[in-house]
Design a protein around this motif. Structure first.
Motif, PDB file in Angstrom:
ATOM      1  N   PRO A   1      35.273  44.628  44.360  1.00 47.65           N
ATOM      2  CA  PRO A   1      36.475  43.832  44.610  1.00 47.65           C
ATOM      3  C   PRO A   1      37.689  44.691  44.945  1.00 47.65           C
ATOM      4  CG  PRO A   1      35.992  43.908  42.283  1.00 47.65           C
ATOM      5  CD  PRO A   1      34.851  44.583  42.974  1.00 47.65           C
ATOM      6  N   LYS A   2      38.543  44.141  45.755  1.00 43.52           N
ATOM      7  CA  LYS A   2      39.788  44.810  46.144  1.00 43.52           C
ATOM      8  C   LYS A   2      40.860  44.509  45.099  1.00 43.52           C
ATOM      9  CE  LYS A   2      38.222  46.152  50.152  1.00 43.52           C
ATOM     10  NZ  LYS A   2      37.817  47.514  50.330  1.00 43.52           N
ATOM     11  N   ILE A   3      41.765  45.458  44.881  1.00 42.31           N
ATOM     12  CA  ILE A   3      42.882  45.260  43.957  1.00 42.31           C
ATOM     13  C   ILE A   3      43.963  44.482  44.692  1.00 42.31           C
ATOM     14  CG2 ILE A   3      44.662  46.407  42.602  1.00 42.31           C
ATOM     15  CD1 ILE A   3      42.735  48.746  42.276  1.00 42.31           C
ATOM     16  N   MET A   4      44.373  43.367  44.084  1.00 44.15           N
ATOM     17  CA  MET A   4      45.392  42.511  44.687  1.00 44.15           C
ATOM     18  C   MET A   4      46.750  42.821  44.063  1.00 44.15           C
ATOM     19  SD  MET A   4      43.286  38.921  44.881  1.00 44.15           S
ATOM     20  CE  MET A   4      43.068  38.782  43.122  1.00 44.15           C
ATOM     21  N   PRO A   5      47.830  42.305  44.665  1.00 45.64           N
ATOM     22  CA  PRO A   5      49.154  42.491  44.052  1.00 45.64           C
ATOM     23  C   PRO A   5      49.247  41.765  42.709  1.00 45.64           C
ATOM     24  CG  PRO A   5      49.325  41.441  46.219  1.00 45.64           C
ATOM     25  CD  PRO A   5      47.886  41.654  45.951  1.00 45.64           C
ATOM     26  N   ASP A   6      50.143  42.226  41.846  1.00 45.35           N
ATOM     27  CA  ASP A   6      50.285  41.647  40.507  1.00 45.35           C
ATOM     28  C   ASP A   6      50.599  40.162  40.533  1.00 45.35           C
ATOM     29  OD1 ASP A   6      49.760  44.132  39.563  1.00 45.35           O
ATOM     30  OD2 ASP A   6      51.807  44.544  38.870  1.00 45.35           O
ATOM     31  N   SER A   7      51.273  39.687  41.547  1.00 45.55           N
ATOM     32  CA  SER A   7      51.656  38.277  41.607  1.00 45.55           C
ATOM     33  C   SER A   7      50.453  37.359  41.819  1.00 45.55           C
ATOM     34  CB  SER A   7      52.669  38.058  42.733  1.00 45.55           C
ATOM     35  OG  SER A   7      52.093  38.428  43.981  1.00 45.55           O
ATOM     36  N   ASP A   8      49.329  37.904  42.269  1.00 48.43           N
ATOM     37  CA  ASP A   8      48.124  37.090  42.495  1.00 48.43           C
ATOM     38  C   ASP A   8      47.322  36.847  41.218  1.00 48.43           C
ATOM     39  OD1 ASP A   8      48.836  37.007  45.107  1.00 48.43           O
ATOM     40  OD2 ASP A   8      47.303  38.406  45.822  1.00 48.43           O
ATOM     41  N   TYR A   9      47.628  37.556  40.149  1.00 43.86           N
ATOM     42  CA  TYR A   9      46.903  37.412  38.896  1.00 43.86           C
ATOM     43  C   TYR A   9      47.660  36.457  37.966  1.00 43.86           C
ATOM     44  CZ  TYR A   9      44.242  41.455  40.459  1.00 43.86           C
ATOM     45  OH  TYR A   9      43.457  42.304  41.180  1.00 43.86           O
ATOM     46  N   PRO A  10      46.951  35.759  37.047  1.00 41.68           N
ATOM     47  CA  PRO A  10      47.639  34.837  36.118  1.00 41.68           C
ATOM     48  C   PRO A  10      48.510  35.590  35.118  1.00 41.68           C
ATOM     49  CG  PRO A  10      45.297  34.976  35.604  1.00 41.68           C
ATOM     50  CD  PRO A  10      45.495  35.741  36.869  1.00 41.68           C
ATOM     51  N   ASP A  11      49.522  34.894  34.609  1.00 39.69           N
ATOM     52  CA  ASP A  11      50.488  35.523  33.698  1.00 39.69           C
ATOM     53  C   ASP A  11      49.862  35.965  32.375  1.00 39.69           C
ATOM     54  OD1 ASP A  11      52.547  35.236  35.506  1.00 39.69           O
ATOM     55  OD2 ASP A  11      53.119  33.263  34.732  1.00 39.69           O
ATOM     56  N   TRP A  12      48.894  35.181  31.860  1.00 41.47           N
ATOM     57  CA  TRP A  12      48.300  35.508  30.567  1.00 41.47           C
ATOM     58  C   TRP A  12      47.532  36.832  30.605  1.00 41.47           C
ATOM     59  CZ3 TRP A  12      43.107  36.143  30.912  1.00 41.47           C
ATOM     60  CH2 TRP A  12      42.437  35.471  31.919  1.00 41.47           C
ATOM     61  N   LEU A  13      47.117  37.261  31.770  1.00 41.45           N
ATOM     62  CA  LEU A  13      46.352  38.493  31.885  1.00 41.45           C
ATOM     63  C   LEU A  13      47.150  39.710  31.431  1.00 41.45           C
ATOM     64  CD1 LEU A  13      43.709  39.782  32.932  1.00 41.45           C
ATOM     65  CD2 LEU A  13      44.851  40.038  35.126  1.00 41.45           C
ATOM     66  N   TRP A  14      48.438  39.697  31.685  1.00 32.72           N
ATOM     67  CA  TRP A  14      49.284  40.845  31.359  1.00 32.72           C
ATOM     68  C   TRP A  14      49.616  40.926  29.875  1.00 32.72           C
ATOM     69  CZ3 TRP A  14      48.300  43.442  35.300  1.00 32.72           C
ATOM     70  CH2 TRP A  14      48.233  42.861  36.563  1.00 32.72           C
ATOM     71  N   HIS A  15      49.278  39.885  29.093  1.00 31.44           N
ATOM     72  CA  HIS A  15      49.584  39.872  27.661  1.00 31.44           C
ATOM     73  C   HIS A  15      48.349  40.073  26.791  1.00 31.44           C
ATOM     74  CE1 HIS A  15      53.650  38.688  28.557  1.00 31.44           C
ATOM     75  NE2 HIS A  15      53.189  37.738  29.336  1.00 31.44           N
ATOM     76  N   LEU A  16      47.201  40.362  27.405  1.00 32.73           N
ATOM     77  CA  LEU A  16      45.977  40.526  26.624  1.00 32.73           C
ATOM     78  C   LEU A  16      46.022  41.738  25.694  1.00 32.73           C
ATOM     79  CD1 LEU A  16      43.142  39.631  29.145  1.00 32.73           C
ATOM     80  CD2 LEU A  16      43.893  38.347  27.167  1.00 32.73           C
ATOM     81  N   LEU A  17      46.678  42.781  26.104  1.00 33.83           N
ATOM     82  CA  LEU A  17      46.697  44.002  25.308  1.00 33.83           C
ATOM     83  C   LEU A  17      47.947  44.151  24.452  1.00 33.83           C
ATOM     84  CD1 LEU A  17      45.231  46.512  27.896  1.00 33.83           C
ATOM     85  CD2 LEU A  17      44.056  45.320  26.050  1.00 33.83           C
TER      86      LEU A  17
END
Length: 133
Positions: free
Chosen positions: A73-89
């Motif tokens: 898979p290609k790495i997409m810009p941060d805006s393409d990922y859901p917000d909850w993903l950035w709070h997992l860690l």
């Protein structure tokens, strides 16, 4: 009988061909060279250079493909990922810190975490009391 024969063979130096005929396993010779076209090992002592460019490394997630015919898979810009993903860690408060706070002021997620951790602690304490010594 077999043990005594094996002990005797350890003291005697034999060639690799003789060891293969007899079925004796040995250790690889340190610094030994492999034949050209043989299995295992690289081509001498020179390390192989990475064929991946820096640009390709920064745009693709290598090793994440699980399909036989798929591509990495290609790495997409941060805006393409859901917000909850950035709070997992993110660090969450431990039970001792949640106990010190007032339960009325806790957020819903913290309250759920408090109940779960408190139940787990009570179960462990009850199991320790009931355990046979």
């Amino acid at each position: 009988m077999v043990m005594s024969c094996t002990r005797l063979l350890r003291r005697i130096s034999i060639t690799n061909e003789a060891a293969q005929v007899m079925g004796i396993r040995g250790y690889a010779v340190a610094g030994g060279k492999t034949k050209k076209g043989s299995k295992g090992g690289g081509s001498g002592d020179t390390p192989t250079a990475s064929v991946l460019t820096k640009e390709l490394k920064s745009t693709t997630v290598f090793g994440a493909n699980i399909l036989k015919d798929g591509a990495d898979p290609k790495i997409m810009p941060d805006s393409d990922y859901p917000d909850w993903l950035w709070h997992l860690l993110d660090k969450r408060p431990p039970l001792s810190e949640l106990r010190r706070k007032d339960t009325e002021t806790l957020s819903f997620d913290d309250l759920k975490r408090f109940v779960k951790l408190d139940n787990r602690a009570r179960i462990k304490e009850n199991n320790a009391l009931r355990a046979k010594n």
